[in-house]
Enzyme design. Structure first.
Site, PDB file in Angstrom:
ATOM      1  N   ASP A  68      19.467  57.225  77.830  1.00  0.00           N
ATOM      2  CA  ASP A  68      18.021  57.380  77.701  1.00  0.00           C
ATOM      3  C   ASP A  68      17.324  56.036  77.479  1.00  0.00           C
ATOM      4  O   ASP A  68      16.189  55.843  77.913  1.00  0.00           O
ATOM      5  CB  ASP A  68      17.698  58.322  76.535  1.00  0.00           C
ATOM      6  CG  ASP A  68      18.046  59.771  76.850  1.00  0.00           C
ATOM      7  OD1 ASP A  68      18.180  60.102  78.042  1.00  0.00           O
ATOM      8  OD2 ASP A  68      18.194  60.564  75.908  1.00  0.00           O
ATOM      9  N   ASP A 143       7.820  56.930  71.849  1.00  0.00           N
ATOM     10  CA  ASP A 143       7.044  56.867  70.616  1.00  0.00           C
ATOM     11  C   ASP A 143       6.733  55.445  70.173  1.00  0.00           C
ATOM     12  O   ASP A 143       7.349  54.476  70.622  1.00  0.00           O
ATOM     13  CB  ASP A 143       7.792  57.587  69.483  1.00  0.00           C
ATOM     14  CG  ASP A 143       9.240  57.131  69.328  1.00  0.00           C
ATOM     15  OD1 ASP A 143       9.500  55.927  69.446  1.00  0.00           O
ATOM     16  OD2 ASP A 143      10.117  57.982  69.101  1.00  0.00           O
ATOM     17  N   LEU A 187      11.776  64.311  65.916  1.00  0.00           N
ATOM     18  CA  LEU A 187      12.561  65.515  65.598  1.00  0.00           C
ATOM     19  C   LEU A 187      13.398  65.289  64.346  1.00  0.00           C
ATOM     20  O   LEU A 187      13.475  66.156  63.469  1.00  0.00           O
ATOM     21  CB  LEU A 187      13.454  65.876  66.786  1.00  0.00           C
ATOM     22  CG  LEU A 187      14.365  67.099  66.621  1.00  0.00           C
ATOM     23  CD1 LEU A 187      13.535  68.365  66.463  1.00  0.00           C
ATOM     24  CD2 LEU A 187      15.308  67.234  67.816  1.00  0.00           C
TER      25      LEU A 187
END
Length: 288
Positions: A68, A143, A187
């Site tokens: 990622d 983010d 999360l």
């Protein structure tokens, strides 16, 4: 007809580099040119001209080889040019990647045949102001994190949404994430899972010194302004990869970016099945 593609890879690891060299040869056999940013091209031994955001129009798409983190780097590098990304997972988690190594040949066939669809993912942007002047701008797919330094001291952050004062946190920091980033650091800090096609931003405090602080989901047209009230060696982190030191009274204004990331999808939509599988692989429990 695809005439050229780009490649971005995790050039610090052996396997992505080896796979990248194999793909370069496969594309050459088909008469397809391959371009890459300088460090990636050096790892692949393909030389210049190098692929830059300004030269992005040369390629049909960009393949990413890694996890990622490689997708996040490619998104920040190319999103403003509307270049679609095809993620090949050679990392660990792979929330954002589309295909595994065992699926590469099939994926390339579908890519050549145009048998794929594009998923748009919202990006966010940040503007850092110091003494009223803009000193730095950033974009992110996951983010922005504003957090304290290495010492165990709280940072005080004033939060304004649009023109309205929200609260002042005494905390380890705050996360402002996109829907894509809702399954990342946010999360872990107790933030909600948000479906990636929604256009919202998520404000998640990190270890706030209060009993009442909760994550907040905001419409994407609202800006989030964070002011450093009490500075404790604070830092702005972009997608967990780049950092920018902050000072007392700095203002960080976060908003929806002008551009989206275009992700090449070969498989059917499967957000929740991927979420279940990836979280189970990380030894978490996710109830169906």
């Amino acid at each position: 007809m695809i005439e050229a593609v780009g490649i971005i890879l995790n050039y610090r690891k052996k396997q992505p580099v080896l796979m990248g060299k194999q793909l370069v040869e496969k594309f050459k056999e088909k008469g397809i040119k391959v371009y890459a940013p300088q460090k990636d091209a050096d790892a692949l031994n393909i030389g210049g001209p190098y692929l830059t955001p300004e030269e992005g129009h040369k390629v049909h798409c960009v393949l990413t080889l890694g996890g990622d983190g490689t997708i996040l780097r490619a998104a920040r590098y190319f999103a403003s040019q509307n270049i679609p990304l095809l993620g090949i997972n050679m990392g660990t988690l792979g929330f954002l990647t589309e295909v595994e190594v065992s699926e590469i040949d099939n994926a390339l066939e579908k890519l050549m045949a145009g048998s794929y669809w594009i998923e748009n993912r919202m990006m966010i942007q940040a503007e850092v102001k110091r003494q009223g002047e803009t000193i730095k701008q950033f974009s992110a797919l996951n983010d922005f994190v504003i957090n304290k330094g290495p010492l165990a001291r709280l940072i005080t952050l004033e939060i304004i949404v649009g023109e309205e004062y929200v609260t002042t946190y005494k905390a380890d920091g705050v996360i402002i994430s996109s829907p894509t980033g809702s399954t990342a650091y946010s999360l872990s800090a107790g933030g909600p899972i948000v479906y990636p096609e929604l256009e919202v931003t998520i404000l998640t405090p990190i270890c706030p010194h209060t009993l009442g602080a909760r994550p907040i989901v905001l419409p994407s047209y609202k800006t989030v302004q964070v002011r450093i009230v009490n500075q404790a060696e604070s830092m702005l982190t972009i997608d967990g990869q780049n950092g920018f030191p902050l000072e007392k009274e700095d203002e960080i204004i976060i908003a929806k970016a002008e551009h989206n990331v275009k992700m090449i999808r070969i498989k059917e939509k499967r957000f929740f099945s991927v979420l279940r599988q990836k979280i189970k692989n990380e030894n978490y429990v996710f109830y169906e």
